[in-house]
Scaffold this active site. Sequence first.
Site, PDB file in Angstrom:
ATOM      1  N   LEU A 180     -15.937   4.617  -1.754  1.00  0.00           N
ATOM      2  CA  LEU A 180     -17.691   5.010  -1.746  1.00  0.00           C
ATOM      3  C   LEU A 180     -18.139   5.534  -0.408  1.00  0.00           C
ATOM      4  O   LEU A 180     -18.468   7.004  -0.341  1.00  0.00           O
ATOM      5  CB  LEU A 180     -17.909   3.605  -2.380  1.00  0.00           C
ATOM      6  CG  LEU A 180     -20.462   4.718  -3.018  1.00  0.00           C
ATOM      7  CD1 LEU A 180     -19.548   5.591  -4.048  1.00  0.00           C
ATOM      8  CD2 LEU A 180     -20.613   3.075  -3.884  1.00  0.00           C
ATOM      9  N   ASN A 232     -11.114   0.864  11.669  1.00  0.00           N
ATOM     10  CA  ASN A 232     -10.255   0.666  11.802  1.00  0.00           C
ATOM     11  C   ASN A 232     -10.276   2.350  12.679  1.00  0.00           C
ATOM     12  O   ASN A 232      -9.679   3.258  12.532  1.00  0.00           O
ATOM     13  CB  ASN A 232      -9.188   0.180  11.373  1.00  0.00           C
ATOM     14  CG  ASN A 232      -9.455  -1.017  10.170  1.00  0.00           C
ATOM     15  OD1 ASN A 232      -9.028  -1.904  10.990  1.00  0.00           O
ATOM     16  ND2 ASN A 232      -9.100  -0.390   8.843  1.00  0.00           N
ATOM     17  N   CYS A 237       0.617  -1.113   0.321  1.00  0.00           N
ATOM     18  CA  CYS A 237       0.246   0.045  -0.007  1.00  0.00           C
ATOM     19  C   CYS A 237       0.927   1.027  -0.336  1.00  0.00           C
ATOM     20  O   CYS A 237       1.874   1.449   0.541  1.00  0.00           O
ATOM     21  CB  CYS A 237      -0.565   0.011   1.573  1.00  0.00           C
ATOM     22  SG  CYS A 237      -2.077   1.433   1.145  1.00  0.00           S
ATOM     23  N   SER A 268      -6.540   4.148  -6.039  1.00  0.00           N
ATOM     24  CA  SER A 268      -8.026   4.308  -5.137  1.00  0.00           C
ATOM     25  C   SER A 268      -8.400   5.739  -4.798  1.00  0.00           C
ATOM     26  O   SER A 268      -7.211   6.821  -4.522  1.00  0.00           O
ATOM     27  CB  SER A 268      -8.035   3.357  -4.036  1.00  0.00           C
ATOM     28  OG  SER A 268      -9.180   4.289  -3.272  1.00  0.00           O
ATOM     29  N   CYS A 300      -6.507  -0.015   6.747  1.00  0.00           N
ATOM     30  CA  CYS A 300      -6.816   1.422   6.113  1.00  0.00           C
ATOM     31  C   CYS A 300      -7.434   2.273   6.902  1.00  0.00           C
ATOM     32  O   CYS A 300      -8.233   2.458   7.520  1.00  0.00           O
ATOM     33  CB  CYS A 300      -8.040   0.403   5.672  1.00  0.00           C
ATOM     34  SG  CYS A 300      -8.841   1.219   4.196  1.00  0.00           S
ATOM     35  N   CYS A 324     -11.027   9.022   8.622  1.00  0.00           N
ATOM     36  CA  CYS A 324      -9.902   8.920   7.738  1.00  0.00           C
ATOM     37  C   CYS A 324      -8.881   9.685   9.365  1.00  0.00           C
ATOM     38  O   CYS A 324      -8.575  10.500   9.035  1.00  0.00           O
ATOM     39  CB  CYS A 324      -9.954   8.731   6.874  1.00  0.00           C
ATOM     40  SG  CYS A 324      -7.982   9.427   5.868  1.00  0.00           S
ATOM     41  N   CYS A 348      -2.789  15.187   3.076  1.00  0.00           N
ATOM     42  CA  CYS A 348      -4.283  15.166   2.317  1.00  0.00           C
ATOM     43  C   CYS A 348      -5.098  16.093   2.919  1.00  0.00           C
ATOM     44  O   CYS A 348      -5.077  16.721   3.515  1.00  0.00           O
ATOM     45  CB  CYS A 348      -5.119  13.912   3.051  1.00  0.00           C
ATOM     46  SG  CYS A 348      -6.366  13.753   1.797  1.00  0.00           S
TER      47      CYS A 348
END
Length: 408
Positions: free
Chosen positions: A261, A337, A135, A238, A380, A149, A142
């Site tokens: 999504l 997570n 990954c 992704s 993730c 996230c 970001c």
Amino acid sequence: MALTLDLSTPESRAALSPAAVPEKKPLIGLTREELAEALLTVGVPERQARMRVRQLWHWLYVRGVSDFTQMFNISKDLRAALDETFTIARPEIVEEQISEDGTRKWLMRFPPRGAGRPVEVETVYIPEEGRGTLCISSQVGCTLTCSFCHTGTQKMVRNLTSGEILDQLLVARDRLGDFPDADTPDGAIVPAEGRKVTNIVMMGMGEPLYNFENVKKALLVASDGDGLSLSKRRITLSTSGVVPEIYRTGEEIGVMLAISLHAVRDDLRNELVPINKKYPLKELLDACRAYPGLSNARRITFEYVMLKGVNDSLEDARELVRLLKGIPAKINLIPFNPWPGSAYECSDWEQIEEFADVVNRAGYASPIRTPRGRDILAACGQLKSASERMKKTERLALEAMMIAGHGE
């Protein structure tokens, strides 16, 4: 004696520019054409450039060397000239963590660019039966601030270069003994046969399609048949839904596509994935239907994180099936997570299974992704580094220190 420098005006800063201290230029991540141009600058005759590019490409991406002295079929003089001007060194590994399930996470530090500061990113290796998935991150931080996230809580610092993206793959292959004549670390959990890194996913820190050109260059090098030679069917990009770049991804890179999504209604997706306010569900799904090469053999993966009481009802499952009608798709259900300070809980396992049953009965493959590396925050949505954007005052101070000869 104290040194005082006047850096109050652009002119004074330009006059004392640290550009006088040349930085070695990285070769990792260059296209063949760019590599040929680089060789011309160190005196390689134009008629030899193509042959020298083939040699370098083999050493960098087949043999995996990170030192020009190891390139034995290149003359000593040329190796010295290359070493004086260019670098193929790996980034620093600040930390390597190994989960109880065999997942590995590396914190890598890349050197400063210009007057910036070093930056750090996280990269994760997930071993499974028959394959090993890496990954990879595309940005430091970001811009998307997806509410579930962990990476989204880190402000955007900068894009990674194509070389820095590829470096993550090279470091992983180094550490796993995945280059010729290299040994796999004792006790490492890796595929029993073949390559240790068989698949890569652009699912690490950042939004890949906000760094399109660098991601494109890196993935085309990674899939080059004369080098790293990863099949495009084993590379997945992704995106949270940068609609204008989705078609370009299929047309210009040709890799598999995954969509983050996570919601089936615009109002909820606006909250979970704020880019939805710019590119709502209808636009996103229309772009998916138009993805080049889309077929039952090249399905789009839709990622759906399971959040308790938020998006996990059976009504949500039925609406998900309705939305994706006509799109060859696989739906990955991802148990949430947790990370420090998160406001969400993972759906109950029974609820996840019932949700999956609805999707499966509609004819879609709907695997429930087994949580991996949770104990080292490698799962993730858990990746994050401590890198921050340098403030103007800090940048000027660093420039002054570099000019004074106390920094690099």
